[in-house]
Design an enzyme around this catalytic site. Structure first.
Site, PDB file in Angstrom:
ATOM      1  N   GLU A  64       0.231   3.686   1.677  1.00  0.00           N
ATOM      2  CA  GLU A  64       0.280   4.171   3.061  1.00  0.00           C
ATOM      3  C   GLU A  64       1.662   3.938   3.670  1.00  0.00           C
ATOM      4  O   GLU A  64       2.037   4.592   4.642  1.00  0.00           O
ATOM      5  CB  GLU A  64      -0.783   3.448   3.899  1.00  0.00           C
ATOM      6  CG  GLU A  64      -2.206   3.945   3.675  1.00  0.00           C
ATOM      7  CD  GLU A  64      -2.532   5.215   4.452  1.00  0.00           C
ATOM      8  OE1 GLU A  64      -2.047   5.370   5.568  1.00  0.00           O
ATOM      9  OE2 GLU A  64      -3.267   6.066   3.904  1.00  0.00           O
ATOM     10  N   TYR A  78      -1.562   0.277  10.445  1.00  0.00           N
ATOM     11  CA  TYR A  78      -1.861  -0.401   9.174  1.00  0.00           C
ATOM     12  C   TYR A  78      -0.647  -0.325   8.252  1.00  0.00           C
ATOM     13  O   TYR A  78      -0.194  -1.333   7.691  1.00  0.00           O
ATOM     14  CB  TYR A  78      -3.077   0.282   8.523  1.00  0.00           C
ATOM     15  CG  TYR A  78      -3.303  -0.071   7.067  1.00  0.00           C
ATOM     16  CD1 TYR A  78      -4.070  -1.173   6.712  1.00  0.00           C
ATOM     17  CD2 TYR A  78      -2.762   0.709   6.035  1.00  0.00           C
ATOM     18  CE1 TYR A  78      -4.279  -1.504   5.372  1.00  0.00           C
ATOM     19  CE2 TYR A  78      -2.968   0.395   4.708  1.00  0.00           C
ATOM     20  CZ  TYR A  78      -3.722  -0.706   4.380  1.00  0.00           C
ATOM     21  OH  TYR A  78      -3.922  -1.032   3.048  1.00  0.00           O
ATOM     22  N   SER A 116       0.821  -1.220   0.000  1.00  0.00           N
ATOM     23  CA  SER A 116       0.000   0.000   0.000  1.00  0.00           C
ATOM     24  C   SER A 116       0.850   1.264   0.000  1.00  0.00           C
ATOM     25  O   SER A 116       1.919   1.315   0.632  1.00  0.00           O
ATOM     26  CB  SER A 116      -0.884  -0.008   1.251  1.00  0.00           C
ATOM     27  OG  SER A 116      -1.459   1.264   1.451  1.00  0.00           O
TER      28      SER A 116
HETATM   29  P1  NAP Z   1     -11.544  -4.566   1.667  1.00  0.00           P
HETATM   30  O1  NAP Z   1     -12.682  -4.242   0.781  1.00  0.00           O
HETATM   31  O2  NAP Z   1     -11.581  -4.059   3.067  1.00  0.00           O
HETATM   32  O3  NAP Z   1     -11.385  -6.142   1.721  1.00  0.00           O
HETATM   33  C1  NAP Z   1     -10.620  -6.770   2.689  1.00  0.00           C
HETATM   34  C2  NAP Z   1     -10.853  -8.245   2.588  1.00  0.00           C
HETATM   35  O4  NAP Z   1     -10.025  -8.902   3.553  1.00  0.00           O
HETATM   36  C3  NAP Z   1     -12.287  -8.673   2.881  1.00  0.00           C
HETATM   37  O5  NAP Z   1     -12.667  -9.667   1.989  1.00  0.00           O
HETATM   38  C4  NAP Z   1     -12.189  -9.233   4.285  1.00  0.00           C
HETATM   39  O6  NAP Z   1     -13.133 -10.228   4.545  1.00  0.00           O
HETATM   40  C5  NAP Z   1     -10.818  -9.863   4.213  1.00  0.00           C
HETATM   41  N1  NAP Z   1     -10.288 -10.157   5.534  1.00  0.00           N
HETATM   42  C6  NAP Z   1     -10.070  -9.300   6.559  1.00  0.00           C
HETATM   43  N2  NAP Z   1      -9.593  -9.957   7.630  1.00  0.00           N
HETATM   44  C7  NAP Z   1      -9.502 -11.257   7.264  1.00  0.00           C
HETATM   45  C8  NAP Z   1      -9.080 -12.432   7.937  1.00  0.00           C
HETATM   46  N3  NAP Z   1      -8.650 -12.403   9.215  1.00  0.00           N
HETATM   47  N4  NAP Z   1      -9.120 -13.609   7.263  1.00  0.00           N
HETATM   48  C9  NAP Z   1      -9.564 -13.659   5.977  1.00  0.00           C
HETATM   49  N5  NAP Z   1      -9.989 -12.589   5.294  1.00  0.00           N
HETATM   50  C10 NAP Z   1      -9.942 -11.391   5.946  1.00  0.00           C
HETATM   51  O7  NAP Z   1     -10.154  -4.096   1.029  1.00  0.00           O
HETATM   52  P2  NAP Z   1      -9.834  -3.680  -0.485  1.00  0.00           P
HETATM   53  O8  NAP Z   1     -10.060  -2.230  -0.637  1.00  0.00           O
HETATM   54  O9  NAP Z   1     -10.496  -4.624  -1.392  1.00  0.00           O
HETATM   55  O10 NAP Z   1      -8.255  -3.872  -0.531  1.00  0.00           O
HETATM   56  C11 NAP Z   1      -7.667  -5.097  -0.935  1.00  0.00           C
HETATM   57  C12 NAP Z   1      -6.233  -5.134  -0.439  1.00  0.00           C
HETATM   58  O11 NAP Z   1      -5.505  -4.053  -0.999  1.00  0.00           O
HETATM   59  C13 NAP Z   1      -6.079  -5.004   1.055  1.00  0.00           C
HETATM   60  O12 NAP Z   1      -4.981  -5.764   1.479  1.00  0.00           O
HETATM   61  C14 NAP Z   1      -5.793  -3.532   1.252  1.00  0.00           C
HETATM   62  O13 NAP Z   1      -5.093  -3.294   2.471  1.00  0.00           O
HETATM   63  C15 NAP Z   1      -4.951  -3.256   0.030  1.00  0.00           C
HETATM   64  N6  NAP Z   1      -4.965  -1.889  -0.454  1.00  0.00           N
HETATM   65  C16 NAP Z   1      -6.137  -1.295  -0.743  1.00  0.00           C
HETATM   66  C17 NAP Z   1      -6.118   0.001  -1.215  1.00  0.00           C
HETATM   67  C18 NAP Z   1      -7.395   0.707  -1.573  1.00  0.00           C
HETATM   68  O14 NAP Z   1      -7.361   1.917  -1.774  1.00  0.00           O
HETATM   69  N7  NAP Z   1      -8.512   0.018  -1.696  1.00  0.00           N
HETATM   70  C19 NAP Z   1      -4.910   0.663  -1.405  1.00  0.00           C
HETATM   71  C20 NAP Z   1      -3.740  -0.009  -1.137  1.00  0.00           C
HETATM   72  C21 NAP Z   1      -3.767  -1.279  -0.670  1.00  0.00           C
HETATM   73  P3  NAP Z   1     -14.491 -10.002   5.378  1.00  0.00           P
HETATM   74  O15 NAP Z   1     -15.566  -9.838   4.343  1.00  0.00           O
HETATM   75  O16 NAP Z   1     -14.605 -11.258   6.146  1.00  0.00           O
HETATM   76  O17 NAP Z   1     -14.293  -8.798   6.242  1.00  0.00           O
END
Ligand code: NAP
Length: 340
Positions: free
Chosen positions: A125, A147, A123
């Site tokens: 971040e 984070y 990320s």
């Molecule tokens: P998101 O919508 O919050 O999705 C997170 C996913 O992780 C959900 O499916 C959640 O499942 C799952 N999860 C959380 N804790 C878990 C656990 N203990 N075991 C198994 N699954 C778990 O995030 P996103 O925006 O799609 O982002 C995807 C990835 O990219 C993440 O790693 C995020 O940190 C990274 N990222 C995102 C951005 C952005 O702007 N979106 C930018 C940089 C990096 P539940 O449905 O069970 O909660």
């Protein structure tokens, strides 16, 4: 037929990525927390098209079982406690999932399927309190929240596992990307929601903010620091970059972002203008909502991805904001008493 395992498939990126891979003929497996699958989630509509494997990233055995069952050619590690703001209150859990969860996966891959190609979600971040703008793959990390610190740890471990064990692990240093599927506690979605409420004449919203009061109260949307500037793109463009990284000969780290900086103030302007209103009449900045230590301006220098992956964003900032506002209008409208 290629087989892909996605952790975090119920999330924003996981669900878009699953659609993208299904369109390309992949057999898609998703590691899903049991309790999440039985409530509406971003991948619910894919229930008949994907294989759901129940498991939690905090359990090594769940990850090993998923790897053995899926026998993946490609693995996309997206599972995360993904809210930087919330990571202050959930610091140990954030490290357990975002840091240790990744290591558990890499260990599992090393033993069960060392030939598999892995994408890991890092990320922007991680750049945190940096004065270097824009940021690329060489910019030092200076994380400013739990984070980001956990993501920086996992990112370093990607390199270490790559170099020590010869695993194919690519890391995407993704800048902010949003969509209609962003949860409501993200500020971008709050703004889309606020604009939608204004468009529909809703003065006090049903949905509550983290302080337990309506997100829109007396016709006003309360936000923190409006001068925060970010590089925002649409998630659909970003999941394509994840896939492109795994199609290269060698694993590497890639910064992915639009290279365009916007402030929250501009996001508010764009969202409210989309429905014909002046944001300044409907948004206030509340000091109580300002984070203790804020990540500085993050702006992507994605020239490496543009050159090597041939990746370009296709959805503009204004289009992204418009899509989010329209989706919130549709969602709120369908819940209005007259529509039930
Ligand atoms: P998101 O919508 O919050 O999705 C997170 C996913 O992780 C959900 O499916 C959640 O499942 C799952 N999860 C959380 N804790 C878990 C656990 N203990 N075991 C198994 N699954 C778990 O995030 P996103 O925006 O799609 O982002 C995807 C990835 O990219 C993440 O790693 C995020 O940190 C990274 N990222 C995102 C951005 C952005 O702007 N979106 C930018 C940089 C990096 P539940 O449905 O069970 O909660």
């Amino acid at each position: 037929m290629k087989r892909a395992l996605i952790t975090g498939i119920t999330g924003q990126d996981g669900s878009f990525l699953a659609e993208y891979l299904l369109e390309r003929g992949y057999d898609v497996f998703g590691l899903v927390r049991r309790e999440s699958w039985f409530r509406p989630n971003n991948a619910s509509h894919l229930a008949n098209k994907i294989h759901v494997l129940f498991g939690d990233m905090s359990e090594g055995i769940d990850i090993s079982s998923a790897l053995q069952d899926a026998k993946p050619d490609e693995i996309y590690n997206l599972a995360s406690q993904s809210r930087p703001g919330e990571s202050w209150a959930r610091a140990p859990e954030t490290l357990m999932i975002n840091g240790m969860g990744a290591i558990r996966l890499f260990e599992g891959v090393r033993h069960a399927c060392p030939e598999a190609r892995v994408y890991h979600a890092s990320s922007s971040e991680m750049f945190g309190q940096t004065k270097i703008i824009p940021q690329n793959e060489e910019t030092p990390f200076n994380p400013s929240n739990p984070y980001a610190a956990a993501k920086a740890y996992a990112h370093q471990m990607v390199r270490i596992y790559r170099e020590s064990y010869g695993l194919f692990i690519a890391s995407g240093i993704l800048f902010n990307h949003e969509s209609e599927r962003r949860p409501l506690h993200f500020v971008t979605q709050k703004i889309a929601y606020g604009a939608a409420c204004t468009a529909l004449g809703i003065k006090d919203s049903v949905d509550l903010n983290e302080r337990g009061i309506p997100i829109v109260s007396k016709g006003q949307l309360a936000l923190g620091n409006l001068d925060i500037a970010r590089d925002w793109g649409h998630a659909i463009d970003f999941v394509r970059a994840m896939w492109l990284m795994l199609q290269k000969q060698q694993p590497d780290d890639y910064v992915i972002g639009t290279g365009k900086l916007h402030t929250l103030r501009q996001l508010c302007k764009s969202a409210y203008e989309h429905v014909g209103f002046d944001w300044q009449d409907h948004v206030i900045s509340d000091p109580a909502l300002v984070r203790p230590l804020e990540t500085e301006q993050t702006l992507a220098d994605a020239s490496k991805a543009r050159k090597i992956l041939n990746w370009e964003p296709t959805i503009s900032f204004e289009q992204m904001v418009g899509k989010m506002v329209d989706a919130q209008i549709a969602r709120l409208d369908s819940k209005m008493p007259s529509k039930k």
